[in-house]
Design a protein around this motif. Structure first.
Motif, PDB file in Angstrom:
ATOM      1  N   PHE A   3       0.810  -1.214   0.000  1.00  0.00           N
ATOM      2  CA  PHE A   3       0.000   0.000   0.000  1.00  0.00           C
ATOM      3  C   PHE A   3       0.847   1.269   0.000  1.00  0.00           C
ATOM      4  O   PHE A   3       0.304   2.364   0.061  1.00  0.00           O
ATOM      5  CB  PHE A   3      -0.944   0.000   1.206  1.00  0.00           C
ATOM      6  N   ASN A   4       2.166   1.100  -0.064  1.00  0.00           N
ATOM      7  CA  ASN A   4       3.063   2.246  -0.199  1.00  0.00           C
ATOM      8  C   ASN A   4       3.661   2.304  -1.607  1.00  0.00           C
ATOM      9  O   ASN A   4       4.680   2.922  -1.839  1.00  0.00           O
ATOM     10  CB  ASN A   4       4.184   2.169   0.843  1.00  0.00           C
ATOM     11  N   ASN A   5       2.953   1.659  -2.548  1.00  0.00           N
ATOM     12  CA  ASN A   5       3.412   1.563  -3.928  1.00  0.00           C
ATOM     13  C   ASN A   5       2.422   2.304  -4.824  1.00  0.00           C
ATOM     14  O   ASN A   5       1.234   1.994  -4.863  1.00  0.00           O
ATOM     15  CB  ASN A   5       3.502   0.086  -4.338  1.00  0.00           C
ATOM     16  N   ILE A   6       2.922   3.294  -5.554  1.00  0.00           N
ATOM     17  CA  ILE A   6       2.039   4.116  -6.384  1.00  0.00           C
ATOM     18  C   ILE A   6       1.450   3.308  -7.539  1.00  0.00           C
ATOM     19  O   ILE A   6       0.321   3.578  -7.992  1.00  0.00           O
ATOM     20  CB  ILE A   6       2.800   5.360  -6.912  1.00  0.00           C
ATOM     21  N   TYR A  24      -3.182  12.748  -6.091  1.00  0.00           N
ATOM     22  CA  TYR A  24      -2.341  11.817  -5.324  1.00  0.00           C
ATOM     23  C   TYR A  24      -1.308  11.158  -6.230  1.00  0.00           C
ATOM     24  O   TYR A  24      -0.124  11.040  -5.879  1.00  0.00           O
ATOM     25  CB  TYR A  24      -3.241  10.770  -4.673  1.00  0.00           C
ATOM     26  N   ILE A  25      -1.740  10.742  -7.414  1.00  0.00           N
ATOM     27  CA  ILE A  25      -0.813  10.128  -8.373  1.00  0.00           C
ATOM     28  C   ILE A  25       0.214  11.153  -8.844  1.00  0.00           C
ATOM     29  O   ILE A  25       1.417  10.849  -8.942  1.00  0.00           O
ATOM     30  CB  ILE A  25      -1.597   9.549  -9.565  1.00  0.00           C
ATOM     31  N   PHE A  34       0.426   0.223  -7.384  1.00  0.00           N
ATOM     32  CA  PHE A  34      -0.733  -0.478  -6.843  1.00  0.00           C
ATOM     33  C   PHE A  34      -1.907   0.494  -6.646  1.00  0.00           C
ATOM     34  O   PHE A  34      -3.061   0.129  -6.845  1.00  0.00           O
ATOM     35  CB  PHE A  34      -0.370  -1.148  -5.515  1.00  0.00           C
ATOM     36  N   PHE A  35      -1.586   1.731  -6.278  1.00  0.00           N
ATOM     37  CA  PHE A  35      -2.645   2.745  -6.147  1.00  0.00           C
ATOM     38  C   PHE A  35      -3.302   3.004  -7.498  1.00  0.00           C
ATOM     39  O   PHE A  35      -4.529   3.134  -7.582  1.00  0.00           O
ATOM     40  CB  PHE A  35      -2.060   4.039  -5.581  1.00  0.00           C
ATOM     41  N   VAL A  36      -2.491   3.093  -8.559  1.00  0.00           N
ATOM     42  CA  VAL A  36      -3.041   3.313  -9.900  1.00  0.00           C
ATOM     43  C   VAL A  36      -3.947   2.145 -10.290  1.00  0.00           C
ATOM     44  O   VAL A  36      -5.028   2.342 -10.873  1.00  0.00           O
ATOM     45  CB  VAL A  36      -1.909   3.496 -10.927  1.00  0.00           C
ATOM     46  N   LEU A  37      -3.533   0.917  -9.963  1.00  0.00           N
ATOM     47  CA  LEU A  37      -4.352  -0.254 -10.266  1.00  0.00           C
ATOM     48  C   LEU A  37      -5.695  -0.182  -9.531  1.00  0.00           C
ATOM     49  O   LEU A  37      -6.767  -0.386 -10.139  1.00  0.00           O
ATOM     50  CB  LEU A  37      -3.603  -1.530  -9.870  1.00  0.00           C
TER      51      LEU A  37
END
Length: 466
Positions: free
Chosen positions: A4-7, A169-170, A9-12
């Motif tokens: 959850f500290n990986n951008i 955020y991205i 994974f956030f984009v996914l």
């Protein structure tokens, strides 16, 4: 947690969430004619319903720019998506609180084959009812429209933080060269999502609306019957569940994330100069003095007016507004136009919208991006290309104002010549709707209105009335 500290994974996660959100939008527009037919809404009411989610969105979007840097953005996105999922569940609720769908003048599988035919005025004078549709509505039926509006309102409110907070955020934590690629993925999903919604509505509207209340053996209608209503509510349950599931990961993302460059440095062996590099790579914070909410609201009109004085920005906004108005109108009512004008089913209409129109728009967006990248067009050249494209579209659209199928002549509605003669001796219900077409091309609301007294069946299929 490292995941959850990986951008990336956030984009996914954000792509999946936007897909679920826009799937709801496409599905609603694809099923709006079925909802309209099921509850007797006018086109004006269904149009208001389709646009009502923008009410909550418009009212609250102003505050996004103020709270953007002051709140836990991933958590706000997750909570907003949960509110939106509640709204979608509410949209499906009327099906479960309403009585079973009833339709008139169907006689193919009944022993009394005269239910939709001309009956003598003296046959049942005491049983004839002048009751109107409005008088027959139940309390739950009367409450359907407010529930649908409330669901749309919650959907709009919940969707407020999703796109702006996600994009910011991205942009804050993605590496500069990767950020356009990530945002391009999200914008591509904004086109794919509604297409999936239309395709899903095309598939689910093939099922009968009360498939959960009656067995399939008791369903006498076929999906090409004008009285058929598909299972419009089923897609909302599926979409709401997907929206809820995709909102959960946002509760675990941190308020501030290490940037991609910083993550690469942290994974590499530490060197004496690493601390200085890490400080240089951290996202820059806003050094401007933070305004209070009251000060922000007071200064907001001045900021808007100052921004609108920029000619290029103003023209881009006006172009976007006109484009959005055109797309919204087509997306909401093009399916209904195909149904009515070409006598097609709602399933086929949505298949045309989701399988042809929207993919064509996606190809246009991709082609525009390729042209801009290959030719390196300037702002003026890009504007000229857009102008040429719009001009070509207008040239193809103008003939549609003069050609097309004529409006069907419907006896007693837009065609009154001899319309009453056929049914003068009949006792026909004003609410009857089982349209039949005469040899002269005039459509009658039911066999009774056409004066038909006999029905002929062939292999359990209705052939003709006499």
């Amino acid at each position: 947690m490292g995941l959850f500290n990986n951008i990336k994974f956030f984009v996914l996660c954000h792509g999946m969430l936007q897909l679920a959100q826009l799937l709801v939008s496409g599905y609603l527009k694809g099923s709006i004619t079925s909802i309209e037919k099921r509850y007797g809404f006018s086109s004006q009411k269904s149009g208001l319903l389709a646009a009502f989610n923008e009410v909550g969105n418009t009212v609250l979007i102003v505050f996004v720019s103020f709270f953007g840097s002051r709140v836990h953005r991933p958590r706000c996105i997750g909570i907003g998506a949960m509110i939106a999922s509640v709204g979608v569940f509410l949209i499906a609720l009327p099906h479960f609180i309403s009585e079973k769908y009833t339709y008139t003048d169907f006689s193919s599988n009944t022993k009394d084959n005269s239910s939709g035919l001309c009956q003598s005025l003296n046959s049942f004078p005491e049983e004839k009812s002048n009751q109107t549709c409005d008088q027959e509505k139940t309390d739950s039926h009367l409450g359907v429209y407010p529930i649908l509006l409330l669901g749309q309102l919650l959907l709009g409110i919940g969707g407020v933080p999703i796109q702006p907070f996600g994009i910011s955020y991205i942009d804050d934590y993605a590496e500069k060269r990767n950020s356009p690629f990530y945002l391009g993925i999200l914008f591509a999903i904004t086109v794919i999502g509604p297409a999936f919604g239309y395709m899903m509505s095309s598939a689910l509207l093939r099922f009968y609306v009360d498939i959960d209340k009656i067995s399939s053996a008791d369903i006498d209608l076929k999906n090409d019957d004008p009285r058929w209503v598909g299972a419009w509510w089923l897609g909302f349950l599926m979409a709401a569940t997907l929206l809820l599931l995709t909102s959960l990961p946002y509760l675990f993302f941190p308020r501030k994330m290490s940037g991609e460059s910083l993550q690469e440095i942290e994974e590499a062996p530490m060197e004496p100069s690493t601390e200085k590099i890490m400080e240089d790579k951290k996202p820059k914070t806003d050094t401007m003095e933070e305004l209070s909410l009251t000060e922000f609201l007071k200064s907001f009109p001045k900021i808007v007016m100052r921004t609108l004085r920029i000619p290029i920005y103003l023209l881009v906004v006006l172009a976007q507004v006109n484009l959005a108005a055109m797309v919204a109108g087509l997306a909401t009512f093009m399916g209904k136009f195909i149904e009515r004008q070409f006598a097609q089913t709602a399933s086929f209409s949505n298949l045309m919208m989701g399988g042809l129109n929207i993919p064509s728009a996606m190809l246009g967006i991709m082609a525009g991006g390729v042209i801009l990248r290959k030719l390196g067009l300037s702002v003026r050249s890009s504007a000229a290309m857009c102008t040429v494209a719009v001009f070509i579209s207008i040239m193809f659209a103008i003939p549609l104002l003069f050609i097309g199928c004529p409006t069907q002549s419907v006896s007693g509605i837009n065609y009154n010549k001899f319309s009453q003669q056929c049914s003068n001796a009949c006792s026909c219900s004003d609410e009857a709707f089982n349209p039949v077409c005469g040899s002269d091309g005039v459509e009658f609301r039911s066999p009774c209105h056409a004066g038909c007294k006999t029905v002929i069946f062939k292999e359990k299929v209705l052939v003709s009335y006499f």
